[in-house]
Motif scaffolding. Structure first.
Motif, PDB file in Angstrom:
ATOM      1  N   LEU A 208     -62.279  24.951 -40.820  1.00 41.65           N
ATOM      2  CA  LEU A 208     -61.124  25.852 -40.806  1.00 41.65           C
ATOM      3  C   LEU A 208     -60.434  25.823 -39.449  1.00 41.65           C
ATOM      4  O   LEU A 208     -59.200  25.747 -39.362  1.00 41.65           O
ATOM      5  CB  LEU A 208     -61.575  27.272 -41.157  1.00 41.65           C
ATOM      6  N   ASP A 209     -61.218  25.859 -38.381  1.00 37.99           N
ATOM      7  CA  ASP A 209     -60.639  25.802 -37.030  1.00 37.99           C
ATOM      8  C   ASP A 209     -59.868  24.499 -36.807  1.00 37.99           C
ATOM      9  O   ASP A 209     -58.842  24.475 -36.125  1.00 37.99           O
ATOM     10  CB  ASP A 209     -61.745  25.914 -35.976  1.00 37.99           C
ATOM     11  N   ALA A 210     -60.376  23.422 -37.411  1.00 38.78           N
ATOM     12  CA  ALA A 210     -59.724  22.123 -37.225  1.00 38.78           C
ATOM     13  C   ALA A 210     -58.418  22.017 -38.015  1.00 38.78           C
ATOM     14  O   ALA A 210     -57.490  21.323 -37.595  1.00 38.78           O
ATOM     15  CB  ALA A 210     -60.673  21.000 -37.648  1.00 38.78           C
ATOM     16  N   GLN A 211     -58.337  22.720 -39.144  1.00 36.85           N
ATOM     17  CA  GLN A 211     -57.169  22.572 -40.024  1.00 36.85           C
ATOM     18  C   GLN A 211     -56.090  23.621 -39.797  1.00 36.85           C
ATOM     19  O   GLN A 211     -54.915  23.364 -40.071  1.00 36.85           O
ATOM     20  CB  GLN A 211     -57.622  22.663 -41.489  1.00 36.85           C
ATOM     21  N   GLY A 214     -53.663  27.726 -36.158  1.00 36.10           N
ATOM     22  CA  GLY A 214     -54.046  28.548 -35.015  1.00 36.10           C
ATOM     23  C   GLY A 214     -53.948  30.037 -35.229  1.00 36.10           C
ATOM     24  O   GLY A 214     -54.346  30.820 -34.370  1.00 36.10           O
ATOM     25  N   ARG A 215     -53.437  30.463 -36.381  1.00 37.55           N
ATOM     26  CA  ARG A 215     -53.335  31.896 -36.618  1.00 37.55           C
ATOM     27  C   ARG A 215     -53.708  32.233 -38.062  1.00 37.55           C
ATOM     28  O   ARG A 215     -52.872  32.691 -38.839  1.00 37.55           O
ATOM     29  CB  ARG A 215     -51.918  32.396 -36.297  1.00 37.55           C
ATOM     30  N   PRO A 216     -54.970  32.012 -38.443  1.00 35.30           N
ATOM     31  CA  PRO A 216     -55.388  32.393 -39.790  1.00 35.30           C
ATOM     32  C   PRO A 216     -55.414  33.912 -39.936  1.00 35.30           C
ATOM     33  O   PRO A 216     -55.690  34.634 -38.972  1.00 35.30           O
ATOM     34  CB  PRO A 216     -56.791  31.803 -39.910  1.00 35.30           C
ATOM     35  N   ALA A 217     -55.127  34.392 -41.142  1.00 31.89           N
ATOM     36  CA  ALA A 217     -55.015  35.837 -41.352  1.00 31.89           C
ATOM     37  C   ALA A 217     -56.297  36.466 -41.889  1.00 31.89           C
ATOM     38  O   ALA A 217     -56.651  37.581 -41.487  1.00 31.89           O
ATOM     39  CB  ALA A 217     -53.863  36.130 -42.314  1.00 31.89           C
TER      40      ALA A 217
END
Length: 448
Positions: A208-211, A214-217
């Motif tokens: 997830l961090d790689a895809q 930069g601002r997941p909710a």
């Protein structure tokens, strides 16, 4: 002299006439059935439903899981009748008495700081609103969900539903990601709990961090994956998930629509992990058979999203009718101690299923809690080859003999959701029918 048809003939004629009308006018986009065939159901009471031929079925799926308090519960029907005499619909921009009462009742059973409720008409409504609240609150956009999850079949919820129902639907809304679910019986990473140290979760967030931009909710998840195959995460998974979300300033949304309000033997599934989510959604038997759902969150989250201009409603979202049904369902859950009933039902069902499991190698795993119980069928317990055709044959035989339940994972998982009204005698009758079906489907040379 007129020859009147017998009752059976008349019923068959009634079914044939209804099916002819259905073939002409009813759209067949159903979840598990696309054919134009009977039965046609007519009435229900408690744990039993009847079709137009007066054939009786034990409903161990509680309708669409929405009658888990029992079909036509008298407390719920009385509340609906009262609403019919007072006020059915109210302008959704203004408060009405039943809406406020239902919000207060929900606030009283939720752990703090969860206390603010927003109502919808279905589970998909509630999950859509929950995801938008998370986006408004965090300023982010991306939402992740485990790869065996189910959150609805509207476009936005289908995009975070990974247990199926994607094929043929074209491009779904973006900004959604699947993470690896904690399916310990069939670990996607070929690990074993607890030695794995929740490798599925750590790997998921690395991906997830790689895809992400930069601002997941948020992450939206069920505390026990129902439509995905009655799969329960191992101890500590949900708590670790919340910690990893908060490290990234993401919210954790817990979808309790198929698990909450007593069904698992406690009021909410997340309680077993000792956490308080940022947002919770409820639906299904929340209305006792009537369509109503809710998003529950904190006052702090509400304040921020309202200040950002968030608005969400449907024409009937806060109607007195559906809110009255919600109030009545909470009365039933409290007054009849539905969590205790669920624990008793689950214990007896598992006892009967364990006996079947000792006899038939076809039963590879028995799992679930309370009213939500599943068995996974395998052709070999060592290789765990899924017994899909056998599962579908078992379900067909049971249905023909008056027992309804769901088939998941292409037939290899049988899911049972008996209503809280179900007696031990009804459980025994259901398990006897299931045992006969397994006897017919099980390979003769592969029985334990």
């Amino acid at each position: 002299m007129t020859n009147f048809p017998t009752t059976d003939t008349a019923a068959a004629s009634k079914e044939a006439n209804l099916l002819a009308k259905a073939a002409q006018f009813s759209f067949r986009a159903r979840m598990d059935k696309k054919t134009n065939e009977g039965p046609v159901f007519e009435r229900g009471l408690g744990s039993v439903v009847w079709d137009v031929n007066d054939k009786e079925y034990l409903d161990f799926n509680s309708g669409q899981m929405c009658s888990a308090l029992g079909h036509n519960h008298p407390t719920v029907t009385a509340a609906i009748k009262d609403a019919c005499d007072t006020m059915l619909h109210a302008h959704s921009s203004h408060y009405n008495v039943k809406e406020i009462e239902l919000a207060a009742r929900l606030g009283a059973i939720m752990p703090r700081p969860l206390q603010k409720s927003l109502f919808g008409e279905s589970g998909a409504d509630a999950n859509e609103m929950a995801m938008m609240i998370a986006r408004k609150y965090t300023g982010g956009f991306e939402i992740a969900s485990p790869h065996i999850s189910f959150h609805g079949l509207s476009d936005s919820t289908r995009a975070v539903t990974f247990s199926g129902w994607h094929a043929g639907h074209g491009h779904l809304p973006g900004g959604t990601y699947a993470i690896i679910a904690p399916y310990c019986y069939r670990c996607p990473l070929n690990q074993t709990f607890p030695g794995c140290k929740l490798a599925c979760l750590k790997t998921s967030f690395e991906l997830l961090d790689a895809q992400t931009t930069g601002r997941p909710a948020a992450v939206i998840t069920e505390p026990l994956f129902s439509a995905g195959g009655v799969i329960e995460p191992p101890p500590g998974w949900l708590k670790a998930l919340q910690e990893m979300c908060h490290q990234r300033d993401m919210l954790l949304i817990i979808d309790e629509e198929q698990t909450g309000l007593g069904k698992l033997g406690q009021m909410f599934g997340f309680e077993s992990e000792g956490i308080v989510p940022d947002i919770v959604t409820v639906a299904k038997h929340f209305g006792g058979g009537v369509g109503v759902s809710a998003v529950i969150t904190s006052a702090a989250i509400e304040d921020k999203v309202i200040a950002s201009g968030y608005a969400a409603t449907h024409s009937h979202a806060n109607d007195p009718l559906i809110c009255a049904a919600g109030i009545a369902s909470l009365d039933v859950i409290r007054d009849e101690d539905v969590p205790a009933k669920a624990r008793k039902i689950g214990a007896h069902m598992k006892e009967r299923l364990e006996t079947l499991g000792q006899r038939y190698e076809l039963i590879g795993d028995i799992r679930g809690r309370g009213q939500l119980i599943g068995i996974e069928l395998v052709r070999d317990r060592y290789t765990k080859e899924p017994a899909t055709t056998e599962g579908r044959a078992i379900a067909k035989h049971c249905f023909e003999h008056g027992l309804i339940f769901s088939v998941r994972r292409d037939g290899s998982v049988l899911r049972f959701v008996p209503p809280a009204t179900t007696t031990e005698a009804q459980i025994d009758a259901a398990m006897d029918r299931l045992g006969k079906a397994i006897e017919l489907a099980a390979p003769k040379d592969r029985r334990s």
